[in-house]
Design a protein around this motif. Structure first.
Motif: not given
Length: 104
Positions: A14-21, A24-36, A58-64
């Motif tokens: 849930n926290d990852i979802s909030w951080a992504r939102g 302003h990163i779409s789920q598709a963009s996050l997936a691409e960044r993560m290689g997932a 990978r998600a945590l890394h992407g969010f810094g």
């Protein structure tokens, strides 16, 4: 999986979802960044316990915020582990024959 573990993973998802939102990163963009895959990101955000930990990393890394993962069980600050280890210390320390006092 124990219930507290499931709750923690659900909260992390849930926290990852909030951080992504918030970023302003779409789920598709996050997936691409993560290689997932997109379905992996969706499952991760729902708190699916079967999502491999490397995708969470990978998600945590992407969010810094990957440092948070590094410090989850920081051994120098593991109070329970240190307490248990201290219980096994000898009550008395005897010097070996030879007269060394052991002073630094």
């Amino acid at each position: 999986m124990p219930l507290p573990g499931e709750r923690a993973i659900r909260k992390l998802g849930n926290d990852i979802s909030w951080a992504r939102g918030r970023r302003h990163i779409s789920q598709a963009s996050l997936a691409e960044r993560m290689g997932a895959s997109l379905s992996t990101v969706r499952r991760m955000e729902k708190g699916d316990v079967k999502v491999p930990i490397h995708f969470l990393a990978r998600a945590l890394h992407g969010f810094g915020v990957i440092r948070a993962l590094e410090h989850l069980l920081d051994t120098p600050n593991d109070e329970i582990g240190l307490t248990l280890m201290d219980k096994h210390l000898p009550k008395r320390v005897r010097s070996k024959s030879g007269g060394s006092s052991g002073a630094l």
